[in-house]
Design an enzyme around this catalytic site. Structure first.
Site, PDB file in Angstrom:
ATOM      1  N   CYS A   1       0.843  -1.196   0.000  1.00  0.00           N
ATOM      2  CA  CYS A   1       0.000   0.000   0.000  1.00  0.00           C
ATOM      3  C   CYS A   1       0.879   1.247   0.000  1.00  0.00           C
ATOM      4  CB  CYS A   1      -0.906   0.009   1.228  1.00  0.00           C
ATOM      5  SG  CYS A   1      -2.426  -0.921   0.975  1.00  0.00           S
TER       6      CYS A   1
ATOM      7  N   CYS B   1      -7.032 -25.964 -18.748  1.00  0.00           N
ATOM      8  CA  CYS B   1      -7.291 -27.361 -18.372  1.00  0.00           C
ATOM      9  C   CYS B   1      -8.526 -27.821 -19.149  1.00  0.00           C
ATOM     10  CB  CYS B   1      -7.443 -27.507 -16.858  1.00  0.00           C
ATOM     11  SG  CYS B   1      -8.880 -26.669 -16.179  1.00  0.00           S
TER      12      CYS B   1
END
Ligand SMILES: [Zn+2]
Length: 381
Positions: A190, A339
């Site tokens: 951050c 996949c």
């Protein structure tokens, strides 16, 4: 019903708008009063979580945070103020929560949530709320909750986006999503990337709602909400326990909290949305693969499935062997993972991102979608 099991007239007045909600009532309000919530981090997320839980009538809140209030905290950490600069965050937060609900019991853990107290603290509370900003504590919290059989509400935020996870015992844990703790430097902090205070408010308030829902018995499954405030989008991801999970799976490798496994990395926040999309359509995949700089296409199905059909140019690395074959996957090129239907490849995509591969995307719908939309000559099975 004894006095201890009833709300006072004062409490009925205080919580009247909440008590009338479906699923709350006087019994729900009593459940909140009996609840013990452990809050990890009194920062950007912990601030709204703590304030809303205190206001909602949660009976006891433990606050674990080892830091002191700094001036750069104040634009987002709204439990603190100029008058508490330099004070331990636990004390500053306890004052603010006490003002909003004088009946609240607050327990301070100024040592923070560490390998030395994690198991004991998780056992003392009904639910753990993780609003911390570093991976070491985040994974420690996740594993402590699995080992201690406690629900976990997790939040993270970066720039204008964030995520809220609810992980119920036996229903899928944080490591089902992120099996391995990322290396230092894998994602921006951050401090580097910046964050809006109001975005912390969005994510933290959502976390508080989830904590209350779990305490009231209104959540039956683990789930993850990914929120992009800038894009105006939020996406609910359903989670199921992964039998291969290293912590909650059928043959777990994490059976106790080992110090070396949680060596602190720098103050980091996982970016829920990097600039490379998490997922691309088969049309987009085809466009990229036929472009001037084609990505590496990794097929993570099993060898027998690969023998049945394949996308031309795909490299076979079955899902379970990915962790030991990372050397075959370069970090400096874009990568597509595919996949059969897109489930296994999404797990591998998340895994690779956690391992520091920034340019990895899942191929949505897998080879099935490829066969239906791109190349009907690829057999379906
Ligand atoms: Zn798990």
């Amino acid at each position: 019903m004894s006095a201890e099991q009833r709300l006072s007239d004062h409490e009925r007045a205080l919580y009247s708008r909440q008590i009338r909600l479906p699923g709350v009532g006087e019994s729900g309000q009593l459940r909140l009063r009996e609840a013990k919530v452990l809050l990890l981090g009194a920062g950007g997320l912990g601030s709204p979580v703590g304030l809303y839980l205190a206001a909602a009538g949660v009976g006891l809140i433990g606050i674990a945070d080892p830091d002191k209030v700094e001036i750069s905290n104040l634009h987002r950490q709204i439990v603190h103020g100029f008058d508490t600069l330099g004070l331990p965050k636990t004390i500053s937060a306890a004052e603010a929560l006490g003002e909003i609900n004088p009946g609240l019991k607050v327990v301070l853990h100024p040592e923070g949530f560490t390998i030395d107290n994690a198991a004991e603290l998780a056992a003392r509370y009904d639910i753990v709320v993780d609003g911390t900003d570093n991976f070491a504590t985040r994974f420690l919290a996740a594993d402590s909750c699995v080992l201690g059989n406690r629900p976990l509400v997790h939040g993270s935020v970066l720039r204008e986006a964030g995520q809220v996870g609810v992980f119920l015992p036996g229903k899928g844990c944080y490591r089902c999503l992120y099996p391995v703790m990322p290396d230092a430097g894998a994602v921006p902090t951050c401090a580097e990337a910046g964050v809006f205070g109001a975005t912390c408010g969005v994510i933290g308030s959502w976390m508080a709602s989830e904590v209350i829902a779990v305490l009231l018995g209104k959540r039956a499954a683990s789930r993850l909400q990914v929120v992009d405030v800038a894009a105006g989008v939020s996406k609910l991801v359903a989670l199921a326990a992964d039998p291969a999970c290293p912590c909650c799976g059928a043959a777990p490798t994490i059976r106790s909290l080992e110090k070396a496994a949680y060596a602190p990395t720098a103050c980091q926040t996982q970016s829920p949305m990097s600039e490379t999309p998490l997922e691309v359509t088969v049309e987009e995949a085809q466009r990229l693969l036929s472009g001037p700089n084609p990505p590496l296409l990794i097929d993570v199905r099993e060898a027998d499935e690969f023998a049945l059909c394949r996308i031309e140019g795909a490299r076979l690395i079955p899902m379970n062997s990915v962790p030991t074959r990372l050397a075959e996957i370069p970090q400096d090129v874009p990568v597509l993972v595919q996949c059969h239907h897109g489930g296994r490849s999404m797990k591998v995509t998340q895994f690779l991102r956690a391992k520091g591969y920034p340019r990895v995307s899942n191929v949505k719908g897998g080879i099935e979608a490829w066969s239906l939309k791109i190349d009907p000559k690829v057999p379906r099975y």
